[in-house]
Design a protein around this motif. Structure first.
Motif, PDB file in Angstrom:
ATOM      1  N   LEU A   1      47.762  19.117 -16.202  1.00 38.14           N
ATOM      2  CA  LEU A   1      47.374  17.701 -16.147  1.00 38.14           C
ATOM      3  C   LEU A   1      48.465  16.925 -16.861  1.00 38.14           C
ATOM      4  CD1 LEU A   1      45.408  15.492 -15.375  1.00 38.14           C
ATOM      5  CD2 LEU A   1      44.153  15.940 -17.459  1.00 38.14           C
TER       6      LEU A   1
ATOM      7  N   LYS B   1      45.852  12.561  -9.583  1.00 38.93           N
ATOM      8  CA  LYS B   1      46.744  12.958 -10.676  1.00 38.93           C
ATOM      9  C   LYS B   1      47.051  14.449 -10.622  1.00 38.93           C
ATOM     10  CE  LYS B   1      46.347  10.951 -14.863  1.00 38.93           C
ATOM     11  NZ  LYS B   1      46.910   9.695 -15.360  1.00 38.93           N
TER      12      LYS B   1
ATOM     13  N   LEU C   1      46.451   3.562 -18.158  1.00 40.23           N
ATOM     14  CA  LEU C   1      46.324   4.808 -17.389  1.00 40.23           C
ATOM     15  C   LEU C   1      47.601   5.103 -16.602  1.00 40.23           C
ATOM     16  CD1 LEU C   1      42.734   4.654 -15.871  1.00 40.23           C
ATOM     17  CD2 LEU C   1      43.618   6.476 -17.311  1.00 40.23           C
TER      18      LEU C   1
ATOM     19  N   GLU D   1      36.475  10.973 -10.558  1.00 47.07           N
ATOM     20  CA  GLU D   1      37.054  12.168  -9.938  1.00 47.07           C
ATOM     21  C   GLU D   1      38.199  11.858  -8.981  1.00 47.07           C
ATOM     22  OE1 GLU D   1      33.925  11.904 -10.706  1.00 47.07           O
ATOM     23  OE2 GLU D   1      33.221  13.800 -11.529  1.00 47.07           O
TER      24      GLU D   1
ATOM     25  N   GLU E   1      40.804  10.887 -22.202  1.00 45.36           N
ATOM     26  CA  GLU E   1      41.879   9.898 -22.108  1.00 45.36           C
ATOM     27  C   GLU E   1      41.283   8.515 -21.812  1.00 45.36           C
ATOM     28  OE1 GLU E   1      44.837  10.930 -19.154  1.00 45.36           O
ATOM     29  OE2 GLU E   1      45.747   8.936 -19.276  1.00 45.36           O
ATOM     30  N   VAL E   2      40.356   8.489 -20.861  1.00 42.32           N
ATOM     31  CA  VAL E   2      39.757   7.202 -20.486  1.00 42.32           C
ATOM     32  C   VAL E   2      38.967   6.611 -21.660  1.00 42.32           C
ATOM     33  CG1 VAL E   2      38.099   6.080 -18.949  1.00 42.32           C
ATOM     34  CG2 VAL E   2      39.682   7.778 -18.035  1.00 42.32           C
TER      35      VAL E   2
ATOM     36  N   PRO F   1      40.087  20.118 -17.176  1.00 45.47           N
ATOM     37  CA  PRO F   1      40.819  18.891 -16.834  1.00 45.47           C
ATOM     38  C   PRO F   1      39.923  17.653 -16.790  1.00 45.47           C
ATOM     39  CG  PRO F   1      41.493  20.657 -15.382  1.00 45.47           C
ATOM     40  CD  PRO F   1      40.374  21.209 -16.233  1.00 45.47           C
TER      41      PRO F   1
ATOM     42  N   LEU G   1      41.366  11.397 -10.804  1.00 46.36           N
ATOM     43  CA  LEU G   1      41.825  12.673 -11.367  1.00 46.36           C
ATOM     44  C   LEU G   1      42.405  13.564 -10.266  1.00 46.36           C
ATOM     45  CD1 LEU G   1      42.084  14.698 -13.665  1.00 46.36           C
ATOM     46  CD2 LEU G   1      39.718  15.375 -13.280  1.00 46.36           C
TER      47      LEU G   1
ATOM     48  N   GLU H   1      39.572  16.540 -20.317  1.00 41.87           N
ATOM     49  CA  GLU H   1      40.823  15.943 -20.792  1.00 41.87           C
ATOM     50  C   GLU H   1      40.963  14.515 -20.290  1.00 41.87           C
ATOM     51  OE1 GLU H   1      44.697  17.961 -21.023  1.00 41.87           O
ATOM     52  OE2 GLU H   1      43.632  19.723 -20.266  1.00 41.87           O
ATOM     53  N   PHE H   2      40.620  14.340 -19.004  1.00 39.99           N
ATOM     54  CA  PHE H   2      40.784  13.018 -18.411  1.00 39.99           C
ATOM     55  C   PHE H   2      39.728  12.046 -18.943  1.00 39.99           C
ATOM     56  CE2 PHE H   2      40.661  10.140 -14.558  1.00 39.99           C
ATOM     57  CZ  PHE H   2      41.830   9.482 -14.912  1.00 39.99           C
TER      58      PHE H   2
END
Lengths: 492, 555
Positions: A490, A468, A400, A462, A239-240, A232, A465, A235-236
């Motif tokens: 996620l 989320k 986001l 963190e 994305e960022v 995860p 995340l 993945e995050f």
């Protein structure tokens, strides 16, 4: 539609045209008993066969009976002994000569009972007398017949069986047998085979046309499978990073093990600043320091700290120590990555970002780690402003999925003016302090040879995340619990 | 960051008007403070270390009055001429060579006031005092002292006094060895052959800076006149610390009297120094950073709201900085004052014009590509820390301890070095997941840190994977590596017999690309499995992705 096995059973019943027991059915179809049984029960549910039960009694020889079937009944053996002795034999002599002493008394009893012989006194001595060889008795015939295997007692002489079982020579056993017979529907049905698995063979031979693919219980549970998947965090981070590149930013990387010079001094953090102390920063003992390179830059930074140099600042006063600047630390932020990048790219515009690891010498707890990730963005251009910083951050958060943002004044040693932002995280239903930001101080940019304003912002990755994911303990993110990694979701 | 509980009634006393809690919660963030908590009748705020003047209600009220526009401009403070002289012993240069002092008369300190003054003192010690090393402050009951006062260098065992809170007289050495504060702060002066002490004309010790005051001059509710000493390494910060404290006493109703410091060479200096530092800034500079087009009047008023004095000559603003501010070093700091005075909420967002092309770092590109292949091969990604220890990184995988980047000051035995390989982490992950369903296939990509022969740090991007299940084997791992390399467009990698104690002898190969070492693949040694409590065989590999990063860098 029927399975191949069901089809075989129906066909066997049709061929013989009568009811059959399972053993016979198995013999004819070559099936084992359990698969025949499950096929029959399935056929019976469909009303194609009926199953009736029949009780039969079987007679079988006992162990003793087996013995007698090989040697003759005891009385027969006694008759043979006496006849061999001329039909008259002293009782005690016969007892001694009888081949199996334990049966002598039984033999003598039955000899007299069957009237095959008698006992008579000759000269006062008891003698056995046998006139002639008796014909085979019904009981003997039964024993002979059973020698080749157990039989239905209806096929045997009832009296003899009863007698023999009384003597322990024959045992009668009861057996319930199930008989399978075709029903009317079973006689008439058109058979089509159902298969579970479509096989290459069925496809190759075209036989799939003659079979039916058995329907499944599509509501039944199945075994879970887990994909190979990204962590995860990755993945995050991805994305960022994608948001940054979509906004025209270039990713920068820099050393994880950094000199104090780049981590602190270039960022105008005074050498006695609490953040530089041992309890906040990881220092290295081996290797413990590095050469700083660019002498002119080192001198400009020294002067800026001591008296402001040409930056217009008062500086921190005191004496700046190059030795202290040479010491190696695990970088405490990614801002040192950004300033290294800026130093090498002094021509505007520059838009650079990093999402990377940083380190703090902190006690690990549910809310803090010694090692975590920082998100950082930098814009350097001829004319960029505090309002632009608000605009860029608003856009960044929107991408986001964070629509509500507030900006407050704040303080950081290397930015002025400074702000921090608070965003509303809908997944968690609360506000989160996310990024610190500001315009780099001239004490930072001037010594690097940068003459334009630099907007900078940064914050922890963190915590966002965690909100989320609904995780309340930050350590979960680095526990690498495979169960969690396989199942965690996620969602956007 | 320091925190303070703000009570509206107490703040009202210094503001001169009533304020409500709700209003404080809304307003205080605009003074660059963070709301930590809202309690019964108070709001707890966190303020930045550059504003030690926020350590008291008096200080907050000064700033808040400007925000509310009920107190604009420079807060003046006055003091009367010195009546007391304070002699500086030149032998203290090099030990603790800066001295400032002042007197406050006719002050009544209620219990609350006294508590707050002590808080201010603590915050100054912590922050600009750098834990008393750079600056420390003593506050005394003036009426217990017979001036003049002397700041002098004393032999550690020559002087004795009764330290604050102690029952008996002690020498300076005894204080350092036996009193809590001595143990805590003694390191600041240990190593000098003489220690600083402050004594009065009768020879009584008032203070042993920066350690502890004397019981003699303890403050009580009856205290009406105060004597303040500030000893330091830096005069600027010493005099600012004094100013911050004096402004609090002034706001509490005290009258300030200067103290004359006399030196061995006959020179003199008088404190406090309330002369405002001045700075000039251009309107255009302010507007260019904020991104607004503020009029001169708006800028002027913003300075007043931040309690600065201001004179403008056209678009040039000459401002006087209040003597309790320690954070104004450059005129960019004035820009922030204007932004705060004007109100940050009034700045509407704009988007910068620069048109640029975004690009990921080659390292990210390679890692992402490798990750995609690995998850396609059924591997789940794990994420381990870079900081590890010798036990995890070497002993648990049978590898010999070698040159490594070591931490100097970790507080935990678990955190002693930086990983030089990813495989030990993966083995550890298997070990903590024994309860999970097999097969288990995990991978990681990230930095590994090694130390070169010349003693410099070398950072490489690595990728490693392990597969654990009842029939895991060398050939499975090799298949994965070949598939990976193939998909990373490597054609000519060679597998050669090799050794690595982590793997089973005879079942380990090194991967060689163009005669340089790319990585290693093998069956995990049974002893490694046993050490980690694993009951399934495992096979794995680790390769250096840095080679491929260079390929992508050409873009």
């Amino acid at each position: 539609m029927e399975s191949r096995i069901e089809k075989d059973i129906v066909e066997a019943l049709r061929r013989t045209g009568r009811a059959m027991g399972f053993s016979e059915l198995c013999l004819l179809t070559g099936l084992n008993e359990s698969s025949a049984a499950s096929a029959v029960s399935s056929l019976s549910e469909k009303g194609l066969v009926s199953v009736s039960t029949k009780e039969t009694k079987f007679a079988r020889l006992t162990g003793e009976g087996e013995y007698h079937s090989r040697n003759g009944l005891p009385e027969r053996r006694l008759v043979k002994l006496v006849l061999g002795n001329g039909g008259l034999m002293p009782l005690e002599e016969a007892r001694k000569a009888y081949p199996d002493g334990s049966f002598f008394t039984i033999a003598l009893g039955w000899l007299r009972r069957k009237g095959w012989g008698s006992i008579r006194a000759v000269n006062g001595v008891p003698h056995i007398v046998v006139e002639k060889e008796p014909a085979e008795g019904v009981d003997e015939a039964v024993v002979r017949t059973l020698a080749s295997g157990p039989l239905d007692i209806s096929l045997l002489n009832t009296e003899a069986v009863k007698l023999l079982s009384g003597r322990g020579i024959v045992r009668v056993e009861e057996k319930v047998e199930r008989l399978v017979s075709l029903t009317e529907a079973g006689r008439l049905v058109e058979l089509k085979v159902a298969v579970t698995q479509l096989t290459p063979e069925l496809l190759r031979t075209g036989e799939w046309r003659n079979v039916e693919l058995k329907p499944y219980d599509v509501t039944a549970d199945v075994e879970p499978v887990y994909p190979g998947r990204l962590h995860p965090l990755t993945e995050f981070i991805k994305e960022v990073k994608e948001i940054f590149t979509a906004m025209g930013f270039t990713e920068a990387k820099g050393p994880l093990v950094e000199s104090c010079f780049w981590n602190f001094d270039v960022l105008f953090t005074p050498q006695d600043h609490p953040a530089r102390e041992m309890q906040d920063t990881f220092y290295l003992s081996h290797p413990s320091s590095m050469e700083l390179g660019d002498r002119q830059l080192v001198e400009r930074v020294r002067r800026t700290h001591e008296d402001g140099w040409e930056t217009g600042s008062t500086g921190w006063g005191g004496e700046w120590s190059e030795e202290a600047a040479k010491r190696l630390v695990l970088r405490t932020h990614t801002t040192c990555v950004s300033v290294r990048y800026l130093y090498e790219h002094r021509e505007p515009p520059v838009k650079v970002f990093s999402v990377d690891r940083v380190f703090r010498n902190e006690r690990v707890s549910f809310k803090s780690l010694a090692e975590f990730h920082q998100i950082e963005g930098i814009i350097m251009d001829r004319r960029v402003t505090l309002r632009d910083l608000k605009g860029v951050l608003t856009e960044f958060y929107k991408k986001l999925g964070l629509e509500k943002v507030q900006f407050w004044p704040s303080y950081f040693p290397y930015t002025e003016p400074s702000m921090n932002s608070v965003v509303y995280v809908p997944q968690a239903g609360r506000w989160l302090e996310l990024c610190g930001m500001g315009v780099f101080r001239p004490e930072v940019t001037k010594p690097l040879g940068i003459d334009h304003p630099v907007l900078a912002w940064g914050g922890g990755l963190e915590r966002l995340l965690m909100l989320k994911l609904g995780v309340t303990d930050i350590r979960v993110l680095y526990q690498n619990d495979l169960g969690w990694l396989r199942r965690v979701k996620l969602c956007p | 960051m320091p925190v303070i509980e703000v009570y509206p009634e107490r703040l009202s006393r210094f503001l001169g008007i009533d304020v409500e809690l709700k209003q404080l919660v809304e307003d205080l963030p605009w003074l660059a403070t963070d709301i930590e908590d809202v309690g019964e009748g108070f709001v707890k705020i966190e303020y930045n270390p550059n504003r030690p003047d926020f350590s008291s209600h008096a200080g907050i009220a000064r700033a808040y009055a400007g925000f509310l526009e009920i107190g604009l401009g420079y807060p003046e403070a006055f003091f009367s001429s010195p009546t007391i002289s304070f002699h500086f012993d030149s032998r203290l240069r090099g030990i603790r060579g800066v001295l400032c002092s002042a007197v406050v008369r006719n002050i009544e300190l209620a219990e609350q006031d006294l508590k707050e003054v002590i808080n201010v003192q603590e915050v100054l010690h912590q922050g600009i005092g750098r834990d008393r090393r750079k600056v420390s402050i003593g506050i005394h009951d003036l009426d217990k002292i017979r001036p003049p006062v002397y700041y002098m260098a004393a032999d550690p065992d020559a002087v004795s006094f009764k330290p604050l809170g102690m029952e008996r007289r002690m020498t300076l050495d005894e204080v350092l060895k036996e009193v809590d504060k001595g143990l805590e702060y003694g390191h600041i002066i240990k190593g000098f052959d003489k220690y600083p002490v402050i004594v009065d004309s009768t020879g009584e010790v008032l203070s042993f800076p920066p350690i502890i005051n004397s019981e003699l001059t303890r403050l009580t509710p009856e205290t009406r006149n105060l004597f303040i000493d500030v000893t330091a390494l830096d005069e600027y910060y010493a005099s600012r610390a004094l100013n911050i404290l004096l402004y609090v006493f002034k706001d509490m109703g005290g009258s300030i009297e200067a103290v004359k410091i006399t030196y061995d060479d006959g020179s003199e200096k008088t404190f406090p120094d309330f002369t405002p530092k001045t700075m000039s800034v251009e309107a255009s500079y302010i507007n260019s950073l904020i991104g607004e087009n503020l009029s001169n009047a708006e800028i002027y008023r913003s300075f007043l709201k931040c309690r600065f004095s201001v004179v403008n000559d056209g678009s040039v603003f000459k401002v006087g900085i209040p003597p309790y501010r320690v954070d104004i070093m450059h005129n960019v700091d004035l820009v922030e004052e204007v932004a705060i005075g004007y109100g940050l909420w009034r700045l509407t967002p704009t988007y910068p014009e620069a048109s640029t092309i975004g690009l990921m770092h080659p390292e990210t590109m390679v890692q992402d590509k490798a990750r995609l292949i690995m998850i396609g091969l059924g591997y789940t990604e794990v994420f381990n820390f870079l900081i590890t220890n010798e036990d995890q990184n070497y002993r648990m995988v049978r590898r010999p301890v070698c040159e490594r980047a070591r931490l100097a000051n970790s507080s935990s035995l678990e955190l002693t070095m930086l990983r030089d390989s990813l495989l030990p982490g993966l083995i550890r992950n298997l070990s903590s997941n024994k309860h999970e369903k097999y097969p288990q296939r995990i991978f990681e990509t990230g930095p590994v840190i090694r130390v070169s022969e010349e003693g410099s740090v070398v950072s490489r991007v690595s990728l490693a994977g392990v597969s654990a299940h009842s029939s895991a084997s060398f050939s499975e791992a090799k298949s994965v590596v070949m598939s990976l390399l193939n998909n990373l467009c490597v054609e000519k990698a060679l597998f050669e017999k090799s050794e690595d104690p982590l793997f089973t002898p005879g079942r380990v190969a090194k991967i060689v690309l163009n005669s340089s070492l790319l990585g290693v693949v093998g069956e995990v040694h049974p002893e490694v499995l046993e050490l980690n409590g694993l009951e399934n065989p495992a096979a794995g590999f680790e390769i250096d992705l840095t080679h491929f990063v260079e390929k992508y860098s050409k873009r």
